[in-house]
Design an enzyme around this catalytic site. Structure first.
Site, mmCIF file in Angstrom:
data_model
loop_
_atom_site.group_PDB
_atom_site.id
_atom_site.type_symbol
_atom_site.label_atom_id
_atom_site.label_comp_id
_atom_site.label_asym_id
_atom_site.label_seq_id
_atom_site.Cartn_x
_atom_site.Cartn_y
_atom_site.Cartn_z
ATOM 1 C CE1 TYR A 47 -3.880 -2.156 5.067
ATOM 2 C CE2 TYR A 47 -3.473 0.060 4.260
ATOM 3 C CZ TYR A 47 -3.765 -1.259 4.022
ATOM 4 O OH TYR A 47 -3.927 -1.700 2.733
ATOM 5 C CB THR A 106 -0.893 0.005 1.267
ATOM 6 O OG1 THR A 106 -1.486 1.304 1.410
ATOM 7 C CG2 THR A 106 -0.104 -0.276 2.526
HETATM 8 C C1 UD1 Z 1 -6.651 4.484 0.729
HETATM 9 C C2 UD1 Z 1 -6.331 3.094 1.207
HETATM 10 C C3 UD1 Z 1 -4.968 3.035 1.820
HETATM 11 C C4 UD1 Z 1 -3.932 3.588 0.860
HETATM 12 C C5 UD1 Z 1 -4.342 4.982 0.437
HETATM 13 C C6 UD1 Z 1 -3.382 5.520 -0.598
HETATM 14 C C7 UD1 Z 1 -8.016 1.582 2.081
HETATM 15 C C8 UD1 Z 1 -8.988 1.322 3.175
HETATM 16 N N1 UD1 Z 1 -7.308 2.695 2.203
HETATM 17 O O1 UD1 Z 1 -6.778 5.317 1.855
HETATM 18 O O2 UD1 Z 1 -4.648 1.700 2.089
HETATM 19 O O3 UD1 Z 1 -2.700 3.664 1.510
HETATM 20 O O4 UD1 Z 1 -5.645 4.917 -0.141
HETATM 21 O O5 UD1 Z 1 -3.652 6.880 -0.817
HETATM 22 O O6 UD1 Z 1 -7.921 0.845 1.138
HETATM 23 N N2 UD1 Z 1 -12.701 11.257 2.139
HETATM 24 C C9 UD1 Z 1 -13.748 12.135 2.338
HETATM 25 N N3 UD1 Z 1 -14.962 11.614 2.687
HETATM 26 C C10 UD1 Z 1 -15.177 10.280 2.847
HETATM 27 C C11 UD1 Z 1 -14.097 9.379 2.636
HETATM 28 C C12 UD1 Z 1 -12.869 9.917 2.288
HETATM 29 O O7 UD1 Z 1 -13.580 13.355 2.228
HETATM 30 O O8 UD1 Z 1 -16.303 9.871 3.170
HETATM 31 C C13 UD1 Z 1 -11.398 11.788 1.707
HETATM 32 C C14 UD1 Z 1 -10.235 11.450 2.612
HETATM 33 O O9 UD1 Z 1 -10.089 12.402 3.631
HETATM 34 C C15 UD1 Z 1 -9.081 11.457 1.598
HETATM 35 C C16 UD1 Z 1 -9.729 10.943 0.306
HETATM 36 O O10 UD1 Z 1 -11.115 11.188 0.469
HETATM 37 O O11 UD1 Z 1 -8.630 12.776 1.362
HETATM 38 C C17 UD1 Z 1 -9.519 9.467 0.068
HETATM 39 O O12 UD1 Z 1 -9.892 8.748 1.254
HETATM 40 P P1 UD1 Z 1 -10.182 7.161 1.223
HETATM 41 O O13 UD1 Z 1 -11.009 6.837 0.031
HETATM 42 O O14 UD1 Z 1 -10.707 6.803 2.574
HETATM 43 O O15 UD1 Z 1 -8.756 6.532 0.966
HETATM 44 P P2 UD1 Z 1 -7.368 6.772 1.754
HETATM 45 O O16 UD1 Z 1 -7.580 7.212 3.139
HETATM 46 O O17 UD1 Z 1 -6.528 7.650 0.875
#
Ligand code: UD1
Length: 336
Positions: free
Chosen positions: A148, A124
């Site tokens: 993680y 990852t």
């Molecule tokens: C994911 C991966 C992680 C990897 C990373 C690489 C999983 C569970 N996580 O995490 O293993 O290291 O990508 O970048 O597979 N966000 C919102 N609202 C939401 C959900 C997310 O604003 O409801 C934002 C987060 O703050 C972030 C972005 O969207 O800025 C992406 O978040 P998310 O999709 O949760 O992935 P990562 O945390 O980046």
């Protein structure tokens, strides 16, 4: 259809009933590979396994693993089985070290004992922590900021050391933000209590959630929200088949980023869902989520050069279209 495995043993896919593993299993099946899936169905789904034989069991169970390796004459392991929720890893780190690190150790030991020749490991971008400038290359410092990422990095190290001692080859693939679903609509991400942005936004689009939260609007990015490198799961799956071909052709053990090399902000992702859905989602600005880097984008040249990987779906609209199509299908026809 190219038959890749003529005269070879089987491929063992741990976690093959999960989101990414199931897409790889489908492609392996289409390539004519002999596939055995080992999955405990804790987060995966039986119906997601569309090729090969499904065995229900734990990756850390040495008895089961050794038996499978011998019975199916396994020559390659693709290891997906893992816990993947970053915030959960912070509150329950030992769960992550047990499943992601200790179970991987057992799997590697069984592989070494059985003379498995190749090992492809799902790592990852979380191993990088917060890279300066937001871009991470394979030789950037690995300083994970959550258990993680640490659990995966420890597995990378075990693989490296065991490979040197026991002579098998490995490819470590460091995934960035995996999204989208099978363009053929057969499988997709079915995870319950999903946390990933594209999945959550698609759930909001089909009415499964009232709104989508934007975690942090004050980052030093053009629109104030976090930027990530979103890679279509189908392209990511192809990278695994490329890695398999590479190892079988005698390629050296290596570590490769899997991303497209450019990023989108949270607002851009939600805009794309709005466009594909044809109606705006309800957005709610919320504080930053703990442990989120502002920008995390892959330096993604090596995987193209080393494996000859040629992504086909580097298109946010297509990523969202396939994710939303799958979400609508789940809505009509829930799976268990
Ligand atoms: C994911 C991966 C992680 C990897 C990373 C690489 C999983 C569970 N996580 O995490 O293993 O290291 O990508 O970048 O597979 N966000 C919102 N609202 C939401 C959900 C997310 O604003 O409801 C934002 C987060 O703050 C972030 C972005 O969207 O800025 C992406 O978040 P998310 O999709 O949760 O992935 P990562 O945390 O980046």
């Amino acid at each position: 259809m190219t038959v890749m495995n003529a005269g070879r043993g089987a491929v063992l896919v741990t976690g093959g009933a999960g989101y990414i593993g199931s897409h790889v299993v489908r492609q392996l099946g289409e390539a004519g590979e002999d596939v055995v899936v080992l999955d405990n169905l804790s987060t995966g789904f039986r119906s997601a396994v569309t090729a090969g034989t499904l065995v229900i069991g734990d990756t850390g169970d040495r008895g089961v693993v050794s038996r499978l390796l011998a019975e199916h004459r396994v020559d390659t392991i693709l290891h997906f089985a893992a816990h993947t929720i970053v915030p959960e890893s912070v509150t329950n780190p030992l769960k992550y070290y047990a499943n992601n690190t200790c179970a991987t150790r057992n799997l590697i030991e069984c592989a070494a004992e059985a003379g498995v020749r190749h090992f492809i490991f799902s790592s990852t971008a979380a191993v990088y922590g917060i890279p300066p400038g937001g871009f991470a290359a394979e030789d950037s410092p690995t300083i994970p900021i959550n258990p993680y990422g640490t659990s995966k990095l420890m597995s990378e190290w075990m693989l490296r050391d065991a490979s040197a001692a026991h002579g098998f080859g490995f490819v470590v693939l460091r995934y960035f933000n995996v999204a989208g679903a099978d363009p053929g609509g057969r499988i997709g991400q079915s995870t319950r209590q999903a946390t990933l942005l594209t999945k959550v936004a698609c759930e909001a689009a089909v009415g499964k959630r009232p709104h989508v939260a934007i975690f942090g609007t004050d980052y030093a990015t053009p629109d104030g929200t976090g930027i990530r490198d979103y890679i279509h799961v189908e392209d990511l799956a192809t990278a695994h088949l490329d890695a398999l071909r590479y190892l079988r052709a005698g390629g050296e053990s290596t570590v490769l980023n899997c991303g497209y090399g450019h990023g989108y902000s949270v607002r851009e992702v939600i805009d794309a869902v709005d466009r594909v859905n044809g109606a705006p989602l309800v957005r709610r600005d919320e504080p930053r989520r703990a442990g989120d880097p502002p920008v995390l984008v892959a330096r993604a040249d090596r995987v193209r050069h080393v494996l000859g990987w040629q992504p086909q779906h580097d298109d946010l609209g297509f990523i969202v279209e396939t994710a939303l199509r799958w979400e609508r299908r789940l809505q009509r026809q829930p799976i268990d």
